[in-house]
Design a protein around this motif. Structure first.
Motif, short mmCIF file in Angstrom:
data_model
loop_
_atom_site.label_atom_id
_atom_site.label_comp_id
_atom_site.label_asym_id
_atom_site.label_seq_id
_atom_site.Cartn_x
_atom_site.Cartn_y
_atom_site.Cartn_z
N ILE A 154 0.83 -1.21 0.00
CA ILE A 154 0.00 0.00 0.00
C ILE A 154 0.87 1.26 0.00
CG2 ILE A 154 -1.67 1.33 1.34
CD1 ILE A 154 -2.80 -1.37 2.32
N MET A 155 1.91 1.24 0.83
CA MET A 155 2.79 2.41 0.89
C MET A 155 3.54 2.61 -0.43
SD MET A 155 2.17 3.68 3.78
CE MET A 155 3.47 4.87 4.11
N CYS A 156 3.88 1.50 -1.10
CA CYS A 156 4.52 1.60 -2.42
C CYS A 156 3.59 2.27 -3.42
CB CYS A 156 4.90 0.20 -2.92
SG CYS A 156 6.62 -0.24 -2.65
N ALA A 157 2.35 1.81 -3.46
CA ALA A 157 1.38 2.37 -4.41
C ALA A 157 1.14 3.85 -4.14
CB ALA A 157 0.07 1.59 -4.33
N VAL A 158 0.92 4.20 -2.87
CA VAL A 158 0.68 5.60 -2.51
C VAL A 158 1.92 6.44 -2.78
CG1 VAL A 158 0.17 7.17 -0.60
CG2 VAL A 158 -1.07 5.00 -0.80
N GLY A 159 3.09 5.92 -2.40
CA GLY A 159 4.33 6.67 -2.59
C GLY A 159 4.64 6.92 -4.04
N TYR A 160 4.52 5.89 -4.88
CA TYR A 160 4.81 6.07 -6.30
C TYR A 160 3.83 7.06 -6.94
CZ TYR A 160 6.54 4.88 -10.93
OH TYR A 160 7.12 4.94 -12.18
N GLY A 161 2.55 6.91 -6.60
CA GLY A 161 1.56 7.83 -7.15
C GLY A 161 1.82 9.27 -6.75
N ALA A 162 2.17 9.48 -5.48
CA ALA A 162 2.46 10.84 -5.00
C ALA A 162 3.71 11.40 -5.68
CB ALA A 162 2.64 10.82 -3.49
N GLY A 163 4.72 10.56 -5.82
CA GLY A 163 5.95 11.02 -6.46
C GLY A 163 5.74 11.36 -7.92
N ALA A 164 4.97 10.53 -8.63
CA ALA A 164 4.72 10.78 -10.05
C ALA A 164 3.84 12.01 -10.26
CB ALA A 164 4.06 9.56 -10.68
N LEU A 165 2.99 12.30 -9.29
CA LEU A 165 2.07 13.43 -9.42
C LEU A 165 2.80 14.77 -9.42
CD1 LEU A 165 -0.93 14.24 -9.55
CD2 LEU A 165 -0.90 14.33 -7.05
N VAL A 166 3.94 14.83 -8.74
CA VAL A 166 4.66 16.12 -8.61
C VAL A 166 5.08 16.66 -9.98
CG1 VAL A 166 6.70 17.25 -7.68
CG2 VAL A 166 5.39 15.68 -6.25
N PRO A 167 5.84 15.90 -10.79
CA PRO A 167 6.22 16.45 -12.11
C PRO A 167 5.03 16.69 -13.03
CG PRO A 167 7.60 14.57 -11.51
CD PRO A 167 6.46 14.59 -10.56
N LEU A 168 4.04 15.80 -12.98
CA LEU A 168 2.88 15.96 -13.87
C LEU A 168 2.08 17.21 -13.51
CD1 LEU A 168 1.58 12.29 -14.21
CD2 LEU A 168 2.71 13.68 -15.96
N ALA A 169 1.84 17.40 -12.21
CA ALA A 169 1.10 18.58 -11.78
C ALA A 169 1.86 19.86 -12.09
CB ALA A 169 0.80 18.49 -10.28
N SER A 170 3.17 19.84 -11.88
CA SER A 170 3.97 21.04 -12.15
C SER A 170 4.02 21.33 -13.65
CB SER A 170 5.38 20.87 -11.59
OG SER A 170 6.03 19.75 -12.14
N TRP A 171 4.05 20.27 -14.46
CA TRP A 171 4.01 20.47 -15.92
C TRP A 171 2.68 21.10 -16.33
CZ3 TRP A 171 7.22 19.91 -20.07
CH2 TRP A 171 6.62 19.94 -21.32
N TYR A 172 1.59 20.59 -15.75
CA TYR A 172 0.28 21.12 -16.08
C TYR A 172 0.14 22.58 -15.67
CZ TYR A 172 -4.76 21.81 -16.02
OH TYR A 172 -6.02 22.31 -16.21
N LEU A 173 0.56 22.90 -14.44
CA LEU A 173 0.46 24.27 -13.96
C LEU A 173 1.34 25.20 -14.77
CD1 LEU A 173 0.45 23.64 -10.10
CD2 LEU A 173 -1.48 24.28 -11.55
N GLY A 174 2.56 24.73 -15.10
CA GLY A 174 3.44 25.55 -15.92
C GLY A 174 2.89 25.74 -17.32
N GLY A 175 2.18 24.71 -17.81
CA GLY A 175 1.62 24.80 -19.15
C GLY A 175 0.54 25.85 -19.30
#
Length: 231
Positions: free
Chosen positions: A149-170
């Motif tokens: 569970i911690m792996c799934a949550v951790g990976y999702g949270a980590g991946a969200l950072v670049p994607l969200a920042s790309w979207y906001l910057g876009g």
């Protein structure tokens, strides 16, 4: 302050998965930055979901194998204890004398007390495994499902950072630089947070976090821009 319980595998799994998702997705976003915003976000989300499942499955399998291996070791110790009790006692004495400088007389008294217990053999194996192999029979390999569970949550949270920042910057047509800036800030935050779980100064953990993250991202980015266009 009270020390946090980090021995069940959950914290390690979360940090590992968070950094994996963060660095992997950051490298991906930076290297496909020339694509349209929708392509980057779609491909990044697909990559993130694939990473969540791969990390969770890999963590579960690895911890199950670790548990099985430790249980096999304990079974071998029980058989040895049952077949050769005097040899086992001699080995325990040698371990305690070598590792902890405990006298033979003290060990004899300790073993005599353990042998008086109703489940003497289990107590002896438990004691032997702890002092000799560092195995805790009550928590073999941690808690696999918690780690998953911690792996799934951790990976999702980590991946969200670049994607969200790309979207906001876009939004301001600066997805690439927005991703870099926001990811840099998040790396500082993560490094500072992790310093609470180490003996190192927070400056060290932050610098280490920035170095390993952006050296990896930089290497992948340089490799990508130097790849032949038609390959």
């Amino acid at each position: 302050r009270e020390n946090p319980d980090l021995g069940d595998g959950g914290f390690r799994a979360f940090v590992l998965a968070f950094m994996d998702g963060f660095v992997t997705t950051l490298c991906f976003v930076l290297t496909v930055g020339s694509a349209t915003e929708n392509v980057v976000l779609f491909a990044g989300m697909v990559s993130g979901f694939a990473g969540i499942f791969s990390m969770a499955i890999g963590e579960w399998i690895s911890m199950q194998l670790q548990n099985d291996g430790l249980e096999l070791e304990l079974t071998a110790m029980r058989r040895f204890m049952r077949a050769y009790p005097s040899n086992a006692a001699t080995k325990i004495k040698a371990v305690l004398a070598e590792k902890y400088s405990i006298s033979a007389k003290t060990v004899d008294m300790l073993l005599a007390d353990l042998k008086k217990a109703a489940d003497a053999q289990d107590k002896l194996v438990d004691f032997w495994s702890r002092v000799d192999l560092g195995i805790d029979p009550d928590e073999l390999g941690g808690k696999p499902w918690k780690a998953v569970i911690m792996c799934a949550v951790g990976y999702g949270a980590g991946a969200l950072v670049p994607l969200a920042s790309w979207y906001l910057g876009g939004i301001w047509h600066q997805g690439f630089y927005g991703c870099l800036i926001f990811s840099f800030i998040m790396t500082i935050v993560v490094g500072g947070a992790l310093s609470n779980f180490t003996a190192h100064h927070w400056c060290y953990t932050i610098i280490r976090q920035i170095a390993v993250t952006f050296i990896a991202a930089g290497c992948v980015y340089i490799f990508s821009i130097n790849m032949p266009a038609g390959l």
